[in-house]
Design a protein around this motif. Structure first.
Motif, short mmCIF file in Angstrom:
data_model
loop_
_atom_site.label_atom_id
_atom_site.label_comp_id
_atom_site.label_asym_id
_atom_site.label_seq_id
_atom_site.Cartn_x
_atom_site.Cartn_y
_atom_site.Cartn_z
N ALA A 282 1.04 -0.67 0.38
CA ALA A 282 -0.27 -0.04 0.21
C ALA A 282 0.86 1.17 0.04
CB ALA A 282 -1.19 0.01 1.26
N LEU A 283 1.52 1.50 0.70
CA LEU A 283 2.90 1.82 0.63
C LEU A 283 3.61 2.60 -0.34
CD1 LEU A 283 4.59 1.88 3.92
CD2 LEU A 283 3.35 3.51 3.37
N ALA A 284 3.98 2.09 -1.17
CA ALA A 284 4.62 1.73 -2.79
C ALA A 284 3.38 2.17 -3.67
CB ALA A 284 5.22 0.13 -2.88
N ASP A 285 2.33 1.65 -3.69
CA ASP A 285 1.07 2.46 -4.24
C ASP A 285 0.42 4.08 -4.40
OD1 ASP A 285 0.79 0.04 -5.07
OD2 ASP A 285 -1.25 -0.92 -4.07
N HIS A 286 1.07 4.09 -2.75
CA HIS A 286 1.08 5.51 -2.77
C HIS A 286 2.04 6.44 -2.75
CE1 HIS A 286 -3.14 4.16 -1.35
NE2 HIS A 286 -3.58 5.43 -1.57
#
Length: 428
Positions: free
Chosen positions: A257-261
């Motif tokens: 999720a961090l990478a997606d954001h």
């Protein structure tokens, strides 16, 4: 080499008072074992990056990576469930040495295996890791008198997290600057070092208990009878299963999720370092300050805080919410993990301390099997639902334990031979 970390004798002094005075009943062997844990933890960062390794250099999709991590987690859970049983029968020290040697070799070999062999080799390494974890906990439980176990488990967790806080950002730098393969090699060598260190500092003593009877020394009804006589332990074990699935999302879906954001691996490594640093600062003072408080109330509050951490992500995934999530998660972890481990040790019959520790150790890593496949599938299908669901589950698990603690049923007084309040020799 590491003996400078360890106080002389069985007592500690800090001007006659102070925080360290609370560790006066923690034996020297536990300090020596904790020193080895510190060094091993510095290079023990691979489990944080396994999911990223599989979806990155190995080129697997999130669902396939989650499945492999889940299969590997079966080994970890099985190791936790069986390590204490082996230790009760063969000696916790002997089991710890064997598992450390096996796990170290498997980790060093992992980068060289084909994709088809990743699952079985990872499972082997994880199984050994689980046995090590259970054997460590059992060694502490049988060595430390009741009433000082929270401090002892806080000490070993402090050493582990001290190494982890240093190792996580180093691991991120190695993964991005060199290769993920070096992470596994370093972890394997560290595990082999831990085997050698344990062989040196933990003496092979007399057996803790007589050889196990056919029924394991538990009498008619076996382990289940002992558990039914301790309903609070049963409730706690169930709550830990639920919350561990929630807790371990920060090792699986959270970095995705961090990478997606727009937050990369370095940001994730720093967040994990925040977790370790806060534990280093607060866990030992918290264990000492709360050691006379109701353990179930402390544990329940910790579980609620874990759920509260994921509630922050429901507001959106960004730098501020990620930091807030990690802080709440860490505070919850500080409250529940050490206290729950000590509570189960204090509630266990003397002849089954290893088995009770294995039960708790097993359920406390159940999320290794379930968190990745369940969280990964939900995140792929409906990412907006994952964090609110985690918050609700954490609150429900914590609330259940708080209700059990509020019933105020005091367990009957037990003699010293049953509580384990007398220090015992470490089995070979």
């Amino acid at each position: 080499m590491l003996t400078w970390l360890v106080p002389k004798g069985n007592s500690l002094r800090c001007g006659g008072k102070g925080v360290l005075q609370g560790f006066k009943d923690v034996p020297r062997v536990v300090w020596l074992l904790a020193a080895g844990i510190l060094v091993n933890a510095v290079v023990g960062f691979t489990f944080v990056f396994v999911f990223l390794y599989l979806t990155g250099p190995r080129g697997l999709g999130a669902a396939q990576a989650g499945l492999i991590v889940g299969i590997g987690g079966v080994g970890l859970v099985a190791g936790n469930f069986t390590g204490g049983w082996y230790g009760d029968r063969f000696g916790h020290r002997r089991v710890l040495l064997t598992a450390s040697a096996l796990g170290g070799v498997a980790l060093v070999a992992l980068p060289a295996v084909s994709t088809g062999l990743l699952a079985p080799v990872l499972t082997l390494a994880q199984y050994a890791s689980g046995v090590i974890r259970a054997a460590n906990a059992a060694l502490v439980a049988v060595t430390v008198p009741e009433g000082s176990r929270r401090q002892a488990f806080a000490l070993t967790r402090f050493m582990s997290n001290a190494g982890f806080a240093v190792g996580s950002p180093i691991g991120a730098l190695i993964a991005t600057g060199l290769s993920y393969d070096w992470l596994f090699v370093a972890d394997g060598l560290g595990t082999l070092f831990f085997a050698l260190w344990t062989a040196r500092v933990v003496p092979a003593g007399a057996a803790i208990a007589p050889p196990a009877a056919p029924d394991g020394g538990l009498g008619r009804g076996g382990l289940w009878r002992e558990l039914r006589a301790r309903p609070a332990v049963l409730v706690l074990l169930g709550a830990i299963v639920v919350v561990d699935i929630v807790y371990r999302q920060h090792y699986t879906t959270f970095p995705v999720a961090l990478a997606d954001h727009g937050l990369d691996t370095r940001a994730y490594g720093l967040l994990i370092a925040v977790n370790g640093a806060v534990i280093m600062l607060l866990e030992i003072p918290a264990a000492l300050a709360l050691r006379r408080r109701s353990p179930l109330h402390i544990i329940g509050t910790g579980l609620v805080l874990v759920g509260g951490g994921y509630a922050m992500l429901a507001l959106g995934v960004g730098v501020m919410t990620a930091v807030a999530m990690m802080l709440l998660l860490t505070l919850g972890e500080i409250l529940y993990k050490t206290t729950a481990t000590a509570y189960v040790a204090d509630e266990s019959p003397e002849h089954a301390i290893g088995r009770f520790q294995s039960l708790y150790a097993g359920v406390s890593v159940s999320g290794v099997v379930l968190a990745a496949p369940l969280g990964g599938a939900l995140y792929a299908a409906a990412p907006g639902l994952l964090w609110p669901l985690c918050a609700v589950l954490g609150a429900a698990a914590g609330g259940t334990v708080l209700i059990m603690g509020s019933r105020g049923t005091r367990r009957r007084a037990r003699p010293a031979h049953e509580t384990g309040s007398r220090p015992r020799a470490v089995a070979g």
